[in-house]
Design a protein around this motif. Sequence first.
Motif: not given
Length: 457
Positions: A395-406, A444-457
């Motif tokens: 769902g993105r054209t560029t990755p979120d730096p918070r996810h891409a960097r790790p 941990r990155v996968v869990g962070q992404i799922r938490d953010e999307r699950g929270g409506g972010q």
Amino acid sequence: MTATPREPNSPLEPRAPRPVRDTLTLVALPLLVTLALPGAFAGGGTRRWFGGGGAENRRAEAQAAKDAAAAAFYELDTAQRDLRISIEAITAVDDSPAARRAVADFDALGRRIDEASHRYIEAVDSYDLDRDDLEASVAARARTDLTAAKDELGRVKQDLDRFADGLGPLLGKAETQLARLAPAVERARQALLAASNALDAVRAAGLRADDLAARLAALAPELTKLNQGAGQHGVPQTLERAERVARAAEAVRAEAHELPEKAAGIDHRLVSLRTRAQALTTRAGQVDPVLSELRRRFTAACWQDLQQVPDEAVENVRQAERKLREAQSARDAQRWPDATALLSTVRALLTATDESVSAAGDRLHRLNAVQKDPQQEIDRTRFAIRDAQRLAMSGRTTPDPRHARPLDDAVARLDRAVGTLEGRHPDYWHFLTETEGVREAVARVVGQIRDERGGGQ
């Protein structure tokens, strides 16, 4: 109301009716006098026995007023007595500001009732309506005073009724607590009896249960206070005490009921842990051959952290066996908490020993697998990274730096780990711990992404 009318004019005791012969005598006497003394009424100094028809009417009206005042007096007295019972019920249960105000208001009404009663008693005592020479004017004053006393008693009664109506919530609360009192005390008594019977059954089975007996004995003073009643200790306090005693007694009963099963459980654990300790003794003896093979085939970094496993295993098993003997002694003495605590210590020692002994065999198995085919571990880790990257780009054209960097760091870390396999004596254990660390970071990155999307972010 403490004051009562004085005799013989008290409205509380009806006057005895005049004997018939006396009435006849009074009626006949003037006639006899007239016959005996024909000139008796000729002079002006004669006295009239009655005040005439008007006086008798006034007497009857005054007597009716007296009867009405007496009825009002009795009605007010009865209402006050009934209301005092309600006030006593409230004060026994409730010490709130509202309850204290109600008591003060009732006391104020009591003073008004005393004043109205005193006025009524004075009016009754001031007139003898049974006098033969009662004058009409006196009877009229009596009727006026008695009617005024009755009216005042009625007004106070109306105020008392209004006050009683306003006591509804307080009285309802008091009646509810009083209704709970007897059942609560009875439940406490029954709980104590059940606990005592349960202890008797346990002792009959050969178990002492000294700690439970001591806990039950400690409730004896509380039972004494319950038997003394709420009148001495207060309704709220007695309710709270009854509930506390019931809970404590029920806990003793439940533990006594479970004691035979607990004793059997401890016996079973003693046997099971002895068997486990013996098995670990045998397994610990197999660690040395494993370590010997690790030393022979792999670098020191792959096995040096396992060097102390055989000695630690022997020592842990020795401690476990000593604790098992102590637990057996505690069980024989029926010190159930001590036995349970000691068995928990034994279990912890054996579990730690089991893990360390197993670690040596697991280490050799994993090192053999990666030495034979390290690509399988590499592919497993790369798959985890690619799966996380696809999720990050979803769902993105560029990755979120918070996810891409790790994730980029994970790729670089894997590459470095693969590089350590080159050379004559690769550190396979370092390679395995690094790939495992990479997968944990990716997770941990996968869990962070799922938490953010699950929270409506």
